[in-house]
Each structure stands twice: as structure tokens, then as C-alpha cells.
Motif scaffolding. Structure first.
Motif, PDB file in Angstrom:
ATOM      1  N   GLU A   8      23.480  24.311  66.136  1.00  0.00           N
ATOM      2  CA  GLU A   8      23.293  23.395  65.058  1.00  0.00           C
ATOM      3  C   GLU A   8      22.394  22.157  65.394  1.00  0.00           C
ATOM      4  O   GLU A   8      21.791  21.548  64.507  1.00  0.00           O
ATOM      5  CB  GLU A   8      24.827  22.703  64.714  1.00  0.00           C
ATOM      6  N   LEU A   9      22.297  21.989  66.728  1.00  0.00           N
ATOM      7  CA  LEU A   9      21.524  20.633  67.172  1.00  0.00           C
ATOM      8  C   LEU A   9      20.070  21.038  66.950  1.00  0.00           C
ATOM      9  O   LEU A   9      19.186  20.484  66.469  1.00  0.00           O
ATOM     10  CB  LEU A   9      21.963  20.264  68.446  1.00  0.00           C
ATOM     11  N   SER A  64      27.914  13.808  69.712  1.00  0.00           N
ATOM     12  CA  SER A  64      29.293  13.309  69.397  1.00  0.00           C
ATOM     13  C   SER A  64      30.212  14.358  69.152  1.00  0.00           C
ATOM     14  O   SER A  64      31.514  14.275  69.641  1.00  0.00           O
ATOM     15  CB  SER A  64      29.291  12.116  68.233  1.00  0.00           C
ATOM     16  N   GLU A  65      30.118  15.171  67.993  1.00  0.00           N
ATOM     17  CA  GLU A  65      30.775  16.259  67.596  1.00  0.00           C
ATOM     18  C   GLU A  65      30.989  17.135  68.984  1.00  0.00           C
ATOM     19  O   GLU A  65      31.966  17.899  69.221  1.00  0.00           O
ATOM     20  CB  GLU A  65      30.164  17.063  66.659  1.00  0.00           C
ATOM     21  N   HIS A 115      15.089  20.560  69.701  1.00  0.00           N
ATOM     22  CA  HIS A 115      14.925  20.487  68.190  1.00  0.00           C
ATOM     23  C   HIS A 115      13.451  20.652  67.713  1.00  0.00           C
ATOM     24  O   HIS A 115      12.943  21.288  66.804  1.00  0.00           O
ATOM     25  CB  HIS A 115      15.713  19.452  67.655  1.00  0.00           C
ATOM     26  N   GLU A 172      24.695  12.711  66.056  1.00  0.00           N
ATOM     27  CA  GLU A 172      25.926  13.202  65.380  1.00  0.00           C
ATOM     28  C   GLU A 172      26.319  14.334  65.979  1.00  0.00           C
ATOM     29  O   GLU A 172      27.691  14.456  66.326  1.00  0.00           O
ATOM     30  CB  GLU A 172      25.792  13.279  63.944  1.00  0.00           C
ATOM     31  N   GLY A 173      25.380  15.273  66.457  1.00  0.00           N
ATOM     32  CA  GLY A 173      25.861  16.436  67.005  1.00  0.00           C
ATOM     33  C   GLY A 173      26.426  16.354  68.521  1.00  0.00           C
ATOM     34  O   GLY A 173      27.205  17.064  68.721  1.00  0.00           O
ATOM     35  N   GLU A 183      20.546  21.567  61.577  1.00  0.00           N
ATOM     36  CA  GLU A 183      21.787  21.302  60.682  1.00  0.00           C
ATOM     37  C   GLU A 183      22.551  19.908  60.903  1.00  0.00           C
ATOM     38  O   GLU A 183      23.195  19.415  59.980  1.00  0.00           O
ATOM     39  CB  GLU A 183      22.776  22.615  61.056  1.00  0.00           C
ATOM     40  N   VAL A 184      22.378  19.280  62.346  1.00  0.00           N
ATOM     41  CA  VAL A 184      22.773  18.082  62.505  1.00  0.00           C
ATOM     42  C   VAL A 184      22.036  17.273  63.319  1.00  0.00           C
ATOM     43  O   VAL A 184      21.493  17.872  64.104  1.00  0.00           O
ATOM     44  CB  VAL A 184      24.355  18.297  62.944  1.00  0.00           C
ATOM     45  N   GLY A 185      22.256  16.024  63.005  1.00  0.00           N
ATOM     46  CA  GLY A 185      21.140  15.137  64.024  1.00  0.00           C
ATOM     47  C   GLY A 185      21.781  15.015  65.449  1.00  0.00           C
ATOM     48  O   GLY A 185      22.909  15.322  65.729  1.00  0.00           O
ATOM     49  N   MET A 221      27.607  24.666  69.085  1.00  0.00           N
ATOM     50  CA  MET A 221      26.859  23.530  68.634  1.00  0.00           C
ATOM     51  C   MET A 221      25.307  23.267  69.019  1.00  0.00           C
ATOM     52  O   MET A 221      24.928  22.561  68.238  1.00  0.00           O
ATOM     53  CB  MET A 221      27.678  22.375  69.362  1.00  0.00           C
TER      54      MET A 221
END
Length: 453
Positions: free
Chosen positions: A425-426, A438-439, A255, A435-436, A430-432, A422
Motif C-alpha cells: 500500500e505504501l 502510522s497505520e 514509492h 499515514e501508511g 494507495e496510502v501516503g 502494508m
């Protein structure tokens, strides 16, 4: 007959295979639509010629065709290579063929998809097709261990690889970086990238295709399995290992690289785009397969810069080793004996040292026969062409642990796309990260449960 040329005292192939990779266990799971549900007898696509489905394009495909032409000339066995566009294309078409009963004689399956093909119960262990005196003990054990299930060689290793770091020596020099000291850790990659961008030498520091194989490498190099149950080699896995420093460090770094404009994102599974970004000077570093050595060397020369390569970067300096990549030859079960004899001749030809040397020199895939390695060393090949040795050294210097065995699971394609999607998104923010991850863990668990339940 395959000649060893290496003066080995050959033990029988069966006794070697019983001790190589014997710890691997595979739970055979029925895959709907992948067994011959019609009940039709198995028949070859072409009665008059061996049909070989493969995924080798460009110069790699040309080298493969040259080997097949030589095989036909030496054996008088007709063989027809049929390009399937990609490993995913080979997989999809193979599953359909196994279901219909009209099959190619040999198909090249990405190691990622090995378990899904094995779960069809429609493939013949290649061990059964090789001559009793075939020198299996001359194969590199850290290659055959992945393809050996319960002591049986299920598929024939051929084009095997790992991921390495390519870098633009000319760009390094222009930015004031030492081209003889490439980065070895994620932090060094970030630092080098920042210098390259700050000095205006390249638009970004690093690029690589968003493919699960690279995530697997970061895990394995750090000594961490991606999945539980030893990446699927000790039973059916249930989860992805995201609650650890490996995952957190990787995605925080990724990131940060993207957020600071140091990472050039070519896209999901965008192998060609990543290589193009590197060769056109937009990024000074590229993580990709050793199979690209030949093409990247010629591409760098065409674009007027000096290229080099190095081991895959580590998370923090500790190195266990890479996972295996590339593919192996699978064979359908149920073909008549004379057909199996011809297939066995093809497999033995492709695995012989002379063929492996031709394949290695024409592509960059590392040779998988010890005799071939010794001949290349004696001929001075590696000394004159050190870029071809990097991945081989990375392989042989690796520890043999569960982490360095690639995941072996039925829903590999589903897990692969889940991780890749995913990851976007990471690293894009788009997501922390917490949280990412975990998802991601939950999404992978859903895919594993859906397949194995």
C-alpha cells in the motif's frame, strides 16, 4: 569426532556459549496448541531412520542431499531428508508435530521463526547434544550470537546468509554505467535505474521480493532497530519503530521507484519471480540472498550476460551492517538418549569445516566456521570467486549492535505479513507515507499485543 584442522586451542563449548550472546534474553510465552497437549510421549516419525525436515529446493536441496548421503556413508546412521516446500511449511508442520508428539528428529527453522518455536517449550538445546570437546569457539561469533540464548546454543546454525545486491555488468556497460562502481545508496540505485530505463537497456532498474527480511536489512544497515526492546532481544517488544528518518526515507524512495517505473514488483515473497525478472534482463539489479550466488551465476551465463554483486545499499551512505538470515537446525526434546546421540552426530557433521566448505561452494551461503574460511582463503577460492565473498565480508565488517540482530519475537509470521502487506500500500501510493507508516505501526502493535498479552 570433529577435527578442527585449524590449530585452535579449544575452550569448552559451555564456557564459550556463556560469553557469546549472553545478553540475549527470551521470555517464554505459552503458545496455544504448540505444546503436546495430548500428553502423549514424544516419538520419532521413523523409528529406523533420522527424519530431517528442510526447506532447501533446487540446487541447494541437491547439495544438502549430497551432504546427507556422505553422512550416512561415514557413520552408518540412516537419515532421510523430507522437503517441506518452504520455511513456512517447515514451521507449520513442526508446530503440529510438536503438538502431536510424533516428531522429526531435526527441523530447519528460519531465523525469523526461532522465538515461536522456542516458545513451545518442546525443543532441546543443541548444546546438550554436542560433544564436550566440540569446537564451538571456531564458529563465527556474529553468527552464533543470534542462536545463543542466555548463554545456551539453542539451535545449530547451518545455512546462514544476508541480502546483497546483484547487478548485470553487461547492462551497466550498455547504459554507460561503470560496472566496477555499483550503487551504494538508495539515491544512487534510483539514479542508476533511471539511466538504465532511459537508455532502453532494461524495463526497470531494480527488483526484489517483497519480504520483511529486506525491510529488516534497510533498518539494520542504517543502524536502526525495527522493533523496540532491541528487536525483541531485550524483552518483549511493544511497537515497530516507524517514527524515524530510516522508515520515511525507505518508503519515500520505494514509492518513487515504483511510481517512476524503476522498480519491478514481483509480488509478496516472490523469490523465484524476482530472480527470473533479473535473469531475463527485465531488471538490471536484484536484491536477494547470498544463497542465490551459485544459481544466479549459472543463470546469467545461460542468458548471456556477465553478473556481479555488491554490498546491500544504504539509506544515505552510513553503514552499520546486515541482519542474519537463513536458518538453523532445531531438535525436539524428549527423544531417547541413543536417538539424541545420532542427532548429535548429524549436527556435528553438518557443522564441520569440510561440510561447510561443500555447502558454501554449492550454494553461496557463507561458511560459519573460521577454519573453513581460512581453508577457502588459503586455497584461493575467494580470489578466484569473489562473488562468494561479498556477503561474508558484509557480515564480518558489520558492527555488532542491537540493530544487526534480527527480530526475535513470537508473532514473527504475523508481524512479517503485516509489514509486507502494508508495504504494498505504501509503495503503490494507495496510502501516503506518513499515514501508511502510522497505520503500519498500529497494526504491528496490535499483533504484538495479541501475542504477548
Amino acid at each position: 569426532m570433529v577435527q578442527s584442522g585449524g590449530g585452535y586451542d579449544h575452550v569448552s563449548r559451555r564456557s564459550v556459549l556463556k560469553t557469546s550472546g549472553a545478553a540475549l534474553t527470551v521470555g517464554t510465552v505459552g503458545l496455544a496448541g504448540c505444546s503436546s497437549s495430548s500428553g502423549a510421549s514424544v516419538r520419532p516419525v521413523d523409528e529406523d531412520s533420522l527424519t530431517i525436515w528442510h526447506a532447501m529446493g533446487g540446487t541447494n536441496g541437491e547439495t544438502l542431499q549430497g551432504l546427507v548421503d556422505q553422512f550416512q556413508s561415514e557413520t552408518d546412521i540412516d537419515a532421510n531428508l523430507v522437503f517441506q516446500d518452504s520455511y513456512e511449511g517447515v514451521l507449520t508442520n513442526t508446530l503440529s508435530a510438536l503438538d502431536s508428539g510424533e516428531v522429526p528428529d531435526v527441523f530447519q527453522i528460519d531465523s525469523l521463526f526461532a522465538q515461536q518455536v522456542l516458545d513451545t517449550d518442546a525443543v532441546e538445546p543443541v548444546e546438550n547434544l554436542l560433544s564436550d570437546d566440540y569446537p564451538v569457539d571456531d564458529f563465527l561469533s556474529n553468527v552464533t550470537s543470534f542462536f545463543t540464548i542466555d548463554g545456551t546454543l539453542t539451535s545449530m546454525p547451518f545455512n546462514n546468509s544476508n541480502a546483497i545486491l546483484y547487478y548485470n555488468r553487461s547492462a551497466f556497460e550498455e547504459a554507460g554505467l561503470d560496472p566496477d562502481s555499483p550503487p551504494t545508496t538508495l539515491e544512487e540505485v534510483r539514479s542508476y535505474s533511471q539511466t538504465l530505463v532511459d537508455e532502453g537497456v532494461t524495463d526497470a532498474g531494480l527488483t526484489w521480493p517483497n519480504h520483511v527480511w529486506f525491510v529488516e536489512h534497510f533498518y539494520s544497515v542504517d543502524g536502526q532497530t525495527l522493533l523496540d526492546a532491541e528487536n525483541g532481544h531485550a524483552g518483549q517488544p511493544t511497537t515497530m519503530q516507524t517514527d524515524n528518518a530510516t522508515a520515511r526515507s525507505l518508503y519515500e524512495w520505494w514509492h518513487e521507484m515504483a511510481d517512476n517505473g524503476l522498480f519491478s514488483n514481483p509480488g509478496i515473497e516472490a523469490w523465484g519471480e524476482a530472480t527470473s525478472t533479473f535473469l531475463t534482463g527485465q531488471a538490471a539489479m536484484l536484491m536477494t540472498s547470498t544463497a542465490s550466488v551459485t544459481g544466479i551465476r549459472s543463470g546469467a551465463e545461460e542468458n548471456g550476460f556477465e553478473v556481479d554483486n555488491a554490498f546491500y545499499p544504504t539509506i544515505d551512505g552510513d553503514r552499520t551492517g546486515p541482519v542474519i538470515g537463513g536458518a538453523s537446525w532445531f531438535v525436539p526434546s524428549g527423544l531417547p538418549q541413543d536417538r539424541q546421540d545420532d542427532i548429535g552426530s548429524f549436527l556435528e557433521f553438518m557443522g564441520r569445516p569440510e561440510s561447510q566448505i561443500t555447502w558454501h561452494k554449492g550454494t553461496g551461503y557463507y561458511p560459519i566456521r573460521q577454519t573453513a574460511v581460512e581453508q577457502l582463503e588459503n586455497d584461493g577460492w575467494f580470489a578466484e570467486n569473489p562473488m562468494y565473498r561479498t556477503a561474508f565480508d558484509q557480515l564480518t565488517q558489520a558492527e555488532n549492535t542491537p540493530a544487526t540482530k534480527r527480530m526475535l519475537i513470537g508473532p514473527a509470521r504475523q508481524v512479517q505479513t503485516t509489514i509486507q502487506d502494508m508495504s504494498v500500500e505504501l509503495f503503490s501510493g494507495e496510502v501516503g507515507v506518513d499515514e501508511g507508516l502510522s497505520e503500519l505501526k498500529s497494526a504491528v502493535e496490535d499483533e504484538l499485543d495479541r501475542y504477548y498479552s
